[in-house]
Motif scaffolding. Structure first.
Motif, PDB file in Angstrom:
ATOM      1  N   ARG A 212       0.813  -1.216   0.000  1.00 12.46           N
ATOM      2  CA  ARG A 212       0.000   0.000   0.000  1.00 12.46           C
ATOM      3  C   ARG A 212       0.850   1.272   0.000  1.00 12.46           C
ATOM      4  O   ARG A 212       0.568   2.221  -0.728  1.00 12.46           O
ATOM      5  N   TRP A 213       1.909   1.288   0.829  1.00 13.51           N
ATOM      6  CA  TRP A 213       2.604   2.534   1.104  1.00 13.51           C
ATOM      7  C   TRP A 213       3.939   2.716   0.397  1.00 13.51           C
ATOM      8  O   TRP A 213       4.466   3.833   0.356  1.00 13.51           O
ATOM      9  N   PHE A 214       4.517   1.648  -0.133  1.00 15.09           N
ATOM     10  CA  PHE A 214       5.887   1.740  -0.634  1.00 15.09           C
ATOM     11  C   PHE A 214       5.949   1.463  -2.137  1.00 15.09           C
ATOM     12  O   PHE A 214       5.407   0.463  -2.607  1.00 15.09           O
ATOM     13  N   PRO A 215       6.637   2.319  -2.888  1.00 18.13           N
ATOM     14  CA  PRO A 215       6.747   2.102  -4.334  1.00 18.13           C
ATOM     15  C   PRO A 215       7.759   1.032  -4.731  1.00 18.13           C
ATOM     16  O   PRO A 215       7.795   0.615  -5.882  1.00 18.13           O
ATOM     17  N   ARG A 216       8.558   0.581  -3.770  1.00 13.48           N
ATOM     18  CA  ARG A 216       9.584  -0.425  -4.060  1.00 13.48           C
ATOM     19  C   ARG A 216       9.590  -1.461  -2.937  1.00 13.48           C
ATOM     20  O   ARG A 216       9.525  -1.101  -1.757  1.00 13.48           O
ATOM     21  N   VAL A 217       9.649  -2.730  -3.329  1.00 12.63           N
ATOM     22  CA  VAL A 217       9.596  -3.815  -2.347  1.00 12.63           C
ATOM     23  C   VAL A 217      10.791  -4.741  -2.559  1.00 12.63           C
ATOM     24  O   VAL A 217      11.071  -5.164  -3.688  1.00 12.63           O
ATOM     25  N   VAL A 218      11.472  -5.054  -1.456  1.00 14.32           N
ATOM     26  CA  VAL A 218      12.578  -6.006  -1.472  1.00 14.32           C
ATOM     27  C   VAL A 218      12.135  -7.247  -0.692  1.00 14.32           C
ATOM     28  O   VAL A 218      11.732  -7.147   0.471  1.00 14.32           O
ATOM     29  N   GLY A 219      12.194  -8.397  -1.336  1.00 13.46           N
ATOM     30  CA  GLY A 219      11.848  -9.648  -0.672  1.00 13.46           C
ATOM     31  C   GLY A 219      13.096 -10.395  -0.259  1.00 13.46           C
ATOM     32  O   GLY A 219      14.011 -10.597  -1.074  1.00 13.46           O
ATOM     33  N   MET A 220      13.172 -10.803   1.010  1.00 12.16           N
ATOM     34  CA  MET A 220      14.347 -11.499   1.532  1.00 12.16           C
ATOM     35  C   MET A 220      13.969 -12.866   2.094  1.00 12.16           C
ATOM     36  O   MET A 220      12.891 -13.041   2.668  1.00 12.16           O
ATOM     37  N   ARG A 221      14.887 -13.812   1.930  1.00 11.66           N
ATOM     38  CA  ARG A 221      14.745 -15.142   2.526  1.00 11.66           C
ATOM     39  C   ARG A 221      16.130 -15.738   2.697  1.00 11.66           C
ATOM     40  O   ARG A 221      16.989 -15.611   1.826  1.00 11.66           O
ATOM     41  N   ASN A 222      16.372 -16.342   3.864  1.00 16.63           N
ATOM     42  CA  ASN A 222      17.659 -16.987   4.148  1.00 16.63           C
ATOM     43  C   ASN A 222      18.849 -16.049   3.943  1.00 16.63           C
ATOM     44  O   ASN A 222      19.900 -16.457   3.443  1.00 16.63           O
ATOM     45  N   GLY A 223      18.668 -14.782   4.327  1.00 17.16           N
ATOM     46  CA  GLY A 223      19.764 -13.829   4.254  1.00 17.16           C
ATOM     47  C   GLY A 223      20.095 -13.317   2.871  1.00 17.16           C
ATOM     48  O   GLY A 223      21.114 -12.643   2.689  1.00 17.16           O
ATOM     49  N   GLN A 224      19.230 -13.595   1.900  1.00 19.44           N
ATOM     50  CA  GLN A 224      19.488 -13.178   0.526  1.00 19.44           C
ATOM     51  C   GLN A 224      18.316 -12.363  -0.011  1.00 19.44           C
ATOM     52  O   GLN A 224      17.170 -12.522   0.421  1.00 19.44           O
ATOM     53  N   VAL A 225      18.608 -11.500  -0.967  1.00 22.26           N
ATOM     54  CA  VAL A 225      17.565 -10.745  -1.657  1.00 22.26           C
ATOM     55  C   VAL A 225      17.008 -11.618  -2.777  1.00 22.26           C
ATOM     56  O   VAL A 225      17.723 -11.975  -3.709  1.00 22.26           O
ATOM     57  N   MET A 226      15.725 -11.961  -2.658  1.00 18.83           N
ATOM     58  CA  MET A 226      15.075 -12.810  -3.647  1.00 18.83           C
ATOM     59  C   MET A 226      14.500 -11.995  -4.798  1.00 18.83           C
ATOM     60  O   MET A 226      14.448 -12.456  -5.932  1.00 18.83           O
ATOM     61  N   PHE A 227      14.025 -10.780  -4.482  1.00 20.11           N
ATOM     62  CA  PHE A 227      13.600  -9.858  -5.542  1.00 20.11           C
ATOM     63  C   PHE A 227      13.669  -8.437  -5.020  1.00 20.11           C
ATOM     64  O   PHE A 227      13.608  -8.184  -3.817  1.00 20.11           O
ATOM     65  N   ASP A 228      13.831  -7.503  -5.934  1.00 23.18           N
ATOM     66  CA  ASP A 228      13.894  -6.071  -5.644  1.00 23.18           C
ATOM     67  C   ASP A 228      13.182  -5.379  -6.796  1.00 23.18           C
ATOM     68  O   ASP A 228      13.759  -5.176  -7.865  1.00 23.18           O
ATOM     69  N   LEU A 229      11.902  -5.024  -6.580  1.00 19.27           N
ATOM     70  CA  LEU A 229      11.048  -4.632  -7.691  1.00 19.27           C
ATOM     71  C   LEU A 229      10.143  -3.455  -7.330  1.00 19.27           C
ATOM     72  O   LEU A 229       9.814  -3.240  -6.155  1.00 19.27           O
ATOM     73  N   PRO A 230       9.691  -2.715  -8.365  1.00 16.26           N
ATOM     74  CA  PRO A 230       8.595  -1.783  -8.126  1.00 16.26           C
ATOM     75  C   PRO A 230       7.381  -2.567  -7.621  1.00 16.26           C
ATOM     76  O   PRO A 230       7.137  -3.705  -8.045  1.00 16.26           O
ATOM     77  N   THR A 231       6.628  -1.968  -6.749  1.00  9.83           N
ATOM     78  CA  THR A 231       5.507  -2.666  -6.123  1.00  9.83           C
ATOM     79  C   THR A 231       4.549  -3.269  -7.152  1.00  9.83           C
ATOM     80  O   THR A 231       4.051  -4.386  -6.968  1.00  9.83           O
ATOM     81  N   ALA A 232       4.304  -2.557  -8.222  1.00 14.12           N
ATOM     82  CA  ALA A 232       3.358  -3.023  -9.232  1.00 14.12           C
ATOM     83  C   ALA A 232       3.801  -4.324  -9.891  1.00 14.12           C
ATOM     84  O   ALA A 232       2.973  -5.025 -10.496  1.00 14.12           O
ATOM     85  N   GLU A 233       5.097  -4.649  -9.799  1.00 16.64           N
ATOM     86  CA  GLU A 233       5.605  -5.852 -10.454  1.00 16.64           C
ATOM     87  C   GLU A 233       5.708  -7.050  -9.513  1.00 16.64           C
ATOM     88  O   GLU A 233       6.111  -8.131  -9.936  1.00 16.64           O
ATOM     89  N   VAL A 234       5.353  -6.865  -8.240  1.00 11.28           N
ATOM     90  CA  VAL A 234       5.384  -7.972  -7.286  1.00 11.28           C
ATOM     91  C   VAL A 234       4.103  -8.788  -7.444  1.00 11.28           C
ATOM     92  O   VAL A 234       2.995  -8.273  -7.264  1.00 11.28           O
ATOM     93  N   THR A 235       4.238 -10.050  -7.780  1.00 14.47           N
ATOM     94  CA  THR A 235       3.076 -10.892  -8.072  1.00 14.47           C
ATOM     95  C   THR A 235       2.724 -11.787  -6.878  1.00 14.47           C
ATOM     96  O   THR A 235       3.572 -12.065  -6.018  1.00 14.47           O
TER      97      THR A 235
END
Length: 270
Positions: A212-235
């Motif tokens: 809702r609030w952030f134009p960019r989202v970083v997804g992390m798992r096991n200490g690694q960045v799994m994705f770093d995307l504009p919010t609209a592209e996070v599925t």
């Protein structure tokens, strides 16, 4: 550039690897939500960004400086430009709310002014203003041990609002608030970022708040960045994969945006 992390690695003293090859950068004024399951490395990432934890691997640049190459005095000044909202605010129980808020600028004050403010708060009006943005102005002179967990979290947010840092970090800042209040509190952090040009990085368990609030989202798992995307592209598929170890997406349904004053006037406000 607000910050830049290049292949950062962190291993805790017990041998557990918290971050592995993390590369991340942000321009001044960007707003980034960091999401992921428990143990993903989100808190460790924020500690590295805040110059509170020196990584064992990689290169860190924060607010135009390499923190771990600075002399002690310069590092202290750098840290004074970074504000952190903690999940459990490190506030002394016997401290008054006004003093806890004014502590946001201790890094800028002389020792004499800091000590004097303990006995006679040096900027009561400033503390009142930021507390009023979170509907806590009536608790200005209360002791912090008389507040609920949700109220303490809002005092922690007020302290960072008063600090006006160039880099604003928030580690699960609304975990003690219900969905409506959490939505309003995140809105205050976003408004601060927009008003001052501060970079905002927040780790959030509630995925809906991140989207809702952030134009960019970083997804992390096991200490690694799994994705770093504009919010609209996070599925939804990306989110399901990110939270697979927890049995699905950790979504907390946030309400439609509401006025801060109206939300905090609810009789059941924590």
């Amino acid at each position: 550039m607000s910050f830049s992390l290049d292949t950062i690695g962190v291993v805790h003293p017990n041998g557990q690897r918290a971050l592995a090859g993390v590369t991340l950068a942000a321009r001044d004024g960007e707003r980034i939500a960091v999401i992921g399951p428990s143990g993903a490395g989100k808190t460790t990432l924020l500690r590295v960004l805040g110059a509170a934890l020196r990584p064992g691997e990689g290169d860190v640049q924060t607010l135009g400086a390499k923190p771990w190459q600075l002399p002690a005095g310069a590092l202290k000044k750098l840290r004074a430009r970074i504000g952190t909202v903690h999940q459990a605010p490190p506030i002394a129980p016997r401290l008054r709310v006004v003093t806890a808020v004014l502590a946001g600028r201790l890094g800028e004050w002389s020792v004499l002014r800091a000590l004097g403010s303990l006995f006679h708060p040096s900027d009561i009006a400033g503390a009142h203003e930021v507390l009023s943005r979170l509907s806590l102005e009536d608790r200005l002179f209360d002791r912090c041990d008389r507040l609920s967990g949700g109220q303490l979290q809002r005092v922690g947010i007020a302290r960072v609002l008063y600090q006006r840092p160039a880099l604003l970090l928030a580690d699960e800042p609304v975990s003690a608030l219900d969905p409506t209040l959490a939505d309003v509190a995140i809105g205050q952090l976003v408004a601060q970022s927009e008003a001052t040009g501060a970079t905002l990085v927040a780790s959030l368990h509630a995925v809906d708040l991140a989207l809702r609030w952030f134009p960019r989202v970083v997804g992390m798992r096991n200490g690694q960045v799994m994705f770093d995307l504009p919010t609209a592209e996070v599925t939804p598929a990306m989110l399901d994969a990110l939270y697979a170890s927890e049995g699905g997406v950790a979504v907390q349904r946030a309400p439609q945006p509401v006025a801060a004053e109206a939300a905090f006037q609810r009789p059941d406000c924590p």
